[in-house]
Scaffold this motif. Structure first.
Motif, short mmCIF file in Angstrom:
data_model
loop_
_atom_site.label_atom_id
_atom_site.label_comp_id
_atom_site.label_asym_id
_atom_site.label_seq_id
_atom_site.Cartn_x
_atom_site.Cartn_y
_atom_site.Cartn_z
N PRO A 53 0.77 -1.34 -0.04
CA PRO A 53 0.02 0.09 0.18
C PRO A 53 0.66 1.40 -0.08
N VAL A 54 2.22 1.04 0.02
CA VAL A 54 2.95 2.16 0.18
C VAL A 54 3.05 3.04 -1.14
N ARG A 55 3.01 4.39 -1.12
CA ARG A 55 3.29 5.17 -2.23
C ARG A 55 4.53 5.88 -2.01
N LEU A 56 5.46 5.99 -3.01
CA LEU A 56 6.69 6.75 -3.00
C LEU A 56 6.22 8.08 -3.21
N GLY A 57 6.65 9.10 -2.21
CA GLY A 57 6.22 10.54 -2.25
C GLY A 57 7.83 11.33 -2.47
N VAL A 58 7.76 12.16 -3.16
CA VAL A 58 9.04 12.95 -3.19
C VAL A 58 8.72 14.20 -2.78
N SER A 59 9.53 14.55 -1.88
CA SER A 59 9.49 16.23 -1.29
C SER A 59 10.53 16.78 -2.10
N GLY A 60 11.38 16.48 -2.78
CA GLY A 60 12.41 16.95 -3.46
C GLY A 60 13.74 16.78 -2.54
N GLY A 61 13.87 16.01 -1.61
CA GLY A 61 14.64 15.93 -0.72
C GLY A 61 14.58 16.73 0.50
N ARG A 121 16.69 18.24 4.21
CA ARG A 121 17.95 18.73 4.84
C ARG A 121 18.30 18.17 6.22
N ARG A 122 19.21 17.38 6.33
CA ARG A 122 19.68 16.77 7.67
C ARG A 122 21.15 17.05 8.27
N ASN A 123 21.27 17.65 8.99
CA ASN A 123 22.73 18.06 9.45
C ASN A 123 23.60 18.90 8.08
N GLY A 124 22.58 19.77 7.46
CA GLY A 124 23.18 20.43 6.34
C GLY A 124 23.56 19.63 5.09
N THR A 125 23.21 18.67 5.24
CA THR A 125 23.30 17.62 3.82
C THR A 125 22.05 17.16 3.30
N ARG A 126 21.82 17.46 2.03
CA ARG A 126 20.58 17.18 1.21
C ARG A 126 20.64 15.65 1.16
N ARG A 127 19.59 15.06 1.34
CA ARG A 127 19.31 13.53 1.15
C ARG A 127 18.06 13.21 0.62
N CYS A 128 17.94 12.47 -0.35
CA CYS A 128 16.91 12.13 -1.15
C CYS A 128 15.92 11.26 -0.63
N ASP A 129 14.77 11.73 0.02
CA ASP A 129 13.72 11.12 0.75
C ASP A 129 13.23 9.98 -0.12
N VAL A 130 13.13 10.11 -1.58
CA VAL A 130 12.41 8.96 -2.14
C VAL A 130 13.61 7.65 -2.52
N CYS A 131 14.72 8.14 -2.13
CA CYS A 131 15.71 6.88 -2.14
C CYS A 131 15.64 5.88 -0.68
N VAL A 132 15.51 6.87 0.38
CA VAL A 132 15.39 6.51 1.52
C VAL A 132 14.06 5.54 1.61
N ALA A 133 13.05 5.90 0.96
CA ALA A 133 11.73 5.26 0.67
C ALA A 133 11.88 3.75 -0.12
N ARG A 134 12.80 3.87 -0.96
CA ARG A 134 13.08 2.83 -1.93
C ARG A 134 13.71 1.83 -1.15
N ARG A 135 14.72 2.05 -0.37
CA ARG A 135 15.64 1.25 0.53
C ARG A 135 14.61 0.59 1.79
N GLY A 136 13.83 1.47 2.05
CA GLY A 136 12.74 0.97 3.07
C GLY A 136 12.11 -0.05 2.73
N ARG A 137 11.52 0.29 1.38
CA ARG A 137 10.55 -0.86 0.78
C ARG A 137 11.37 -2.33 0.66
N TRP A 138 12.59 -2.21 0.22
CA TRP A 138 13.41 -3.36 0.06
C TRP A 138 13.50 -3.74 1.41
N LEU A 139 13.96 -3.43 2.46
CA LEU A 139 14.20 -3.83 3.98
C LEU A 139 12.82 -4.25 4.41
N CYS A 140 11.61 -3.80 4.10
CA CYS A 140 10.44 -4.46 4.53
C CYS A 140 10.27 -5.75 3.61
N HIS A 141 10.30 -5.83 2.33
CA HIS A 141 9.87 -6.82 1.76
C HIS A 141 10.70 -8.16 1.88
#
Length: 181
Positions: free
Chosen positions: A11-19, A21-41
């Protein structure tokens, strides 16, 4: 599945917020979501294999998994990555009777997309012009495709990212209309 195995729709939708900022480093939320999906499946697939009864999994992707021109680059990469995940999981699990597929919806009229339609007639006109069927999908239509992939009626379908897009992938572009011109 008729009691033969397990079935699981994602049921998960991949959403994009455009990345973000965490500790001044831009990180791609959608890439985190993809890895999370793999770790769940991954544990889900292992459990299905250990159960010995086979089954089916359907992931929710998007038309951007199949053609370019949908969303930003990060979203495009995530959708293509999900297609790769479906293929890799099929290679790993098919011999245990586990089928892994995905649905790739185009524009779907949902509460999440409603603000685009409510902003004015331009978006609805774009969808009508760009989709050979001339309208957005209803959520139930995407669910029916996923249900079919989970069923025994699709018992020989594995490793597929199924477009549920009203023909958008047939014309290859969202912004040029059904004629592709």
């Amino acid at each position: 599945m008729g009691g033969r195995g397990e079935a699981e729709a994602d049921p998960v939708r991949l959403g994009v917020s455009g990345g973000s900022r965490r500790n001044g480093t831009r990180r791609c939320d959608v890439c985190v979501a993809r890895r999370g999906r793999w770790l769940c499946h991954r544990p889900q697939l292992r459990a299905m294999a250990a159960g010995g009864r086979g089954g089916a999994v359907v992931l929710n992707s998007g038309v951007g998994a199949l053609v370019g021109g949908f969303g930003d680059g990060a979203q495009q990469a995530a959708k293509h990555g999900l297609t790769g995940l479906v293929k890799a999981a099929t290679a790993d699990c098919a011999r245990q009777g586990i089928r892994v597929n995905a649905v790739a919806p185009g524009v779907v009229r949902t509460p999440g997309s409603e603000p685009y339609f409510e902003a004015g007639p331009e978006f609805a006109a774009l969808v009508a012009r760009s989709t050979p069927l001339g309208r957005p999908a209803r959520a139930a239509e995407v669910a029916e495709a996923a249900s079919w992939l989970l069923s025994d009626r699709a018992s020989y379908v594995a490793g597929v990212t199924l477009p549920v897009d009203g023909g958008i992938t047939a014309v290859r572009r969202f912004d040029r209309g059904a004629s592709g011109a």
